[in-house]
Scaffold this motif. Structure first.
Motif, PDB file in Angstrom:
ATOM      1  N   SER A  37       0.829  -1.347   0.063  1.00 37.23           N
ATOM      2  CA  SER A  37       0.041   0.081  -0.086  1.00 37.23           C
ATOM      3  C   SER A  37       0.792   1.254   0.087  1.00 37.23           C
ATOM      4  CB  SER A  37      -0.805   0.024   1.095  1.00 37.23           C
ATOM      5  OG  SER A  37      -0.181   0.022   2.431  1.00 37.23           O
ATOM      6  N   ARG A  38       0.230   2.317  -0.449  1.00 38.47           N
ATOM      7  CA  ARG A  38       1.120   3.732  -0.212  1.00 38.47           C
ATOM      8  C   ARG A  38       0.248   4.669   0.325  1.00 38.47           C
ATOM      9  NH1 ARG A  38       3.139   4.786  -6.117  1.00 38.47           N
ATOM     10  NH2 ARG A  38       3.755   6.683  -5.312  1.00 38.47           N
ATOM     11  N   ASP A  39       0.896   5.709   0.824  1.00 38.94           N
ATOM     12  CA  ASP A  39       0.306   6.910   1.321  1.00 38.94           C
ATOM     13  C   ASP A  39       0.947   8.046   0.570  1.00 38.94           C
ATOM     14  OD1 ASP A  39      -0.492   9.238   2.728  1.00 38.94           O
ATOM     15  OD2 ASP A  39      -0.925   8.194   4.614  1.00 38.94           O
ATOM     16  N   ASN A  40       0.142   8.651  -0.352  1.00 41.21           N
ATOM     17  CA  ASN A  40       0.863   9.763  -1.138  1.00 41.21           C
ATOM     18  C   ASN A  40       1.104  11.097  -0.457  1.00 41.21           C
ATOM     19  OD1 ASN A  40       1.567   7.885  -3.041  1.00 41.21           O
ATOM     20  ND2 ASN A  40      -0.214   8.896  -4.568  1.00 41.21           N
ATOM     21  N   ILE A  41       0.314  11.344   0.656  1.00 37.88           N
ATOM     22  CA  ILE A  41       0.629  12.392   1.552  1.00 37.88           C
ATOM     23  C   ILE A  41       1.677  12.365   2.477  1.00 37.88           C
ATOM     24  CG2 ILE A  41      -0.422  13.799   3.425  1.00 37.88           C
ATOM     25  CD1 ILE A  41      -1.920  13.850   0.468  1.00 37.88           C
ATOM     26  N   LYS A  42       1.962  10.900   3.038  1.00 35.97           N
ATOM     27  CA  LYS A  42       3.100  10.712   3.709  1.00 35.97           C
ATOM     28  C   LYS A  42       4.261  10.332   2.945  1.00 35.97           C
ATOM     29  CE  LYS A  42       0.469   9.421   7.972  1.00 35.97           C
ATOM     30  NZ  LYS A  42       0.197   8.394   8.888  1.00 35.97           N
ATOM     31  N   ASN A  43       4.263  10.285   1.722  1.00 35.82           N
ATOM     32  CA  ASN A  43       5.514   9.895   0.849  1.00 35.82           C
ATOM     33  C   ASN A  43       5.864   8.462   1.259  1.00 35.82           C
ATOM     34  OD1 ASN A  43       5.022  12.128  -0.449  1.00 35.82           O
ATOM     35  ND2 ASN A  43       6.827  13.180   0.168  1.00 35.82           N
ATOM     36  N   THR A  44       4.957   7.513   1.527  1.00 35.11           N
ATOM     37  CA  THR A  44       5.486   6.218   2.257  1.00 35.11           C
ATOM     38  C   THR A  44       4.799   5.226   1.529  1.00 35.11           C
ATOM     39  OG1 THR A  44       6.028   7.214   4.262  1.00 35.11           O
ATOM     40  CG2 THR A  44       5.746   5.050   4.264  1.00 35.11           C
ATOM     41  N   VAL A  45       5.571   4.023   1.256  1.00 31.16           N
ATOM     42  CA  VAL A  45       4.883   2.820   0.725  1.00 31.16           C
ATOM     43  C   VAL A  45       5.130   1.871   1.792  1.00 31.16           C
ATOM     44  CG1 VAL A  45       7.168   2.024  -0.381  1.00 31.16           C
ATOM     45  CG2 VAL A  45       4.846   1.205  -1.165  1.00 31.16           C
ATOM     46  N   TYR A  46       4.257   0.941   2.160  1.00 28.62           N
ATOM     47  CA  TYR A  46       4.397  -0.052   3.124  1.00 28.62           C
ATOM     48  C   TYR A  46       4.097  -1.565   2.344  1.00 28.62           C
ATOM     49  CZ  TYR A  46       2.736   3.877   5.727  1.00 28.62           C
ATOM     50  OH  TYR A  46       2.831   5.270   6.131  1.00 28.62           O
ATOM     51  N   LEU A  47       4.928  -2.587   3.072  1.00 31.82           N
ATOM     52  CA  LEU A  47       4.502  -3.914   3.049  1.00 31.82           C
ATOM     53  C   LEU A  47       4.122  -4.778   3.913  1.00 31.82           C
ATOM     54  CD1 LEU A  47       4.687  -5.800   0.527  1.00 31.82           C
ATOM     55  CD2 LEU A  47       6.988  -6.734   1.496  1.00 31.82           C
ATOM     56  N   GLN A  48       2.948  -4.955   4.377  1.00 31.60           N
ATOM     57  CA  GLN A  48       2.295  -5.561   5.335  1.00 31.60           C
ATOM     58  C   GLN A  48       2.630  -7.257   4.894  1.00 31.60           C
ATOM     59  OE1 GLN A  48       0.936  -4.642   8.289  1.00 31.60           O
ATOM     60  NE2 GLN A  48       1.057  -6.948   8.787  1.00 31.60           N
ATOM     61  N   MET A  49       3.280  -7.901   5.893  1.00 29.82           N
ATOM     62  CA  MET A  49       3.571  -9.210   5.675  1.00 29.82           C
ATOM     63  C   MET A  49       3.235 -10.203   6.721  1.00 29.82           C
ATOM     64  SD  MET A  49       7.503  -8.826   4.429  1.00 29.82           S
ATOM     65  CE  MET A  49       8.062  -8.389   6.232  1.00 29.82           C
ATOM     66  N   ASN A  50       2.132 -11.202   6.508  1.00 32.08           N
ATOM     67  CA  ASN A  50       1.523 -11.804   7.447  1.00 32.08           C
ATOM     68  C   ASN A  50       1.931 -13.221   6.957  1.00 32.08           C
ATOM     69  OD1 ASN A  50      -0.005  -9.638   8.450  1.00 32.08           O
ATOM     70  ND2 ASN A  50      -1.677 -10.006   7.179  1.00 32.08           N
ATOM     71  N   SER A  51       1.496 -14.159   7.942  1.00 31.28           N
ATOM     72  CA  SER A  51       1.921 -15.752   7.595  1.00 31.28           C
ATOM     73  C   SER A  51       3.375 -15.908   7.357  1.00 31.28           C
ATOM     74  CB  SER A  51       0.970 -16.546   7.009  1.00 31.28           C
ATOM     75  OG  SER A  51      -0.365 -16.077   7.519  1.00 31.28           O
ATOM     76  N   LEU A  52       4.273 -15.461   7.674  1.00 30.87           N
ATOM     77  CA  LEU A  52       5.536 -15.260   7.340  1.00 30.87           C
ATOM     78  C   LEU A  52       6.187 -16.729   7.708  1.00 30.87           C
ATOM     79  CD1 LEU A  52       6.885 -11.837   8.869  1.00 30.87           C
ATOM     80  CD2 LEU A  52       7.029 -12.711   6.251  1.00 30.87           C
ATOM     81  N   LYS A  53       6.984 -17.133   6.617  1.00 29.26           N
ATOM     82  CA  LYS A  53       7.503 -18.417   6.601  1.00 29.26           C
ATOM     83  C   LYS A  53       9.292 -18.319   6.689  1.00 29.26           C
ATOM     84  CE  LYS A  53       3.832 -20.011   3.227  1.00 29.26           C
ATOM     85  NZ  LYS A  53       3.548 -20.353   2.084  1.00 29.26           N
ATOM     86  N   PRO A  54       9.752 -19.271   7.014  1.00 29.12           N
ATOM     87  CA  PRO A  54      11.361 -19.138   6.960  1.00 29.12           C
ATOM     88  C   PRO A  54      11.846 -18.830   5.479  1.00 29.12           C
ATOM     89  CG  PRO A  54      10.868 -21.145   8.108  1.00 29.12           C
ATOM     90  CD  PRO A  54       9.384 -20.526   7.596  1.00 29.12           C
ATOM     91  N   GLU A  55      11.208 -19.111   4.462  1.00 30.03           N
ATOM     92  CA  GLU A  55      11.782 -18.833   3.150  1.00 30.03           C
ATOM     93  C   GLU A  55      11.431 -17.390   2.759  1.00 30.03           C
ATOM     94  OE1 GLU A  55       9.681 -21.402   3.916  1.00 30.03           O
ATOM     95  OE2 GLU A  55       8.167 -21.788   2.501  1.00 30.03           O
ATOM     96  N   ASP A  56      10.747 -16.711   3.543  1.00 35.11           N
ATOM     97  CA  ASP A  56      10.675 -15.238   3.240  1.00 35.11           C
ATOM     98  C   ASP A  56      12.051 -14.514   3.887  1.00 35.11           C
ATOM     99  OD1 ASP A  56       7.347 -15.536   4.458  1.00 35.11           O
ATOM    100  OD2 ASP A  56       7.896 -15.230   2.248  1.00 35.11           O
TER     101      ASP A  56
END
Length: 126
Positions: free
Chosen positions: A71-90
């Protein structure tokens, strides 16, 4: 030119979650697409996800679909990556990148991006 600074990495157990952030400065943030890549030791840099300039379009590599959300917030000039159900291969060093254009498609190539951050480490323990 755009400057990118990632944050939010860390050590998490398998099944856990992390949210990465990437703060941008320089070029007008809303004028280009953004992406996340990752690189594990001994492996090539791999596309993870990308989002168009407006946030209206996203694309993910198959291995993270349904688990990661960009996702991104063009007011805050920031992009996000929400990562759920993480695995060791991540486990990898995660980079954000600014694209040369506004659109996103399929599995994007590093050559489609011209500015890169320094990376933030994500380690998932089993």
């Amino acid at each position: 030119q755009v400057q990118l600074v990632e944050s939010g990495g860390g050590l998490v157990q398998a099944g856990g979650s992390l949210r990465l952030s990437c703060a941008a400065s320089g070029r007008t943030f809303s004028s280009y697409a953004m992406g996340w890549f990752r690189q594990a030791p001994g492996k090539e840099r791999e596309f993870v996800a990308a989002i168009s300039w407006s946030g209206g379009s996203t694309t993910y590599t198959d291995s993270v679909k349904g688990r990661f959300t960009i996702s991104r917030d063009n007011i805050k000039n920031t992009v996000y990556l929400q990562m759920n159900s993480l695995k060791p291969e991540d486990t990898a060093l995660y980079y954000c990148a600014a694209s040369v254009g506004r659109r996103v498609w399929g599995d994007m190539n590093p050559a489609d991006f011209r500015s890169w951050g320094q990376g933030t480490q994500v380690t998932v323990s089993s």
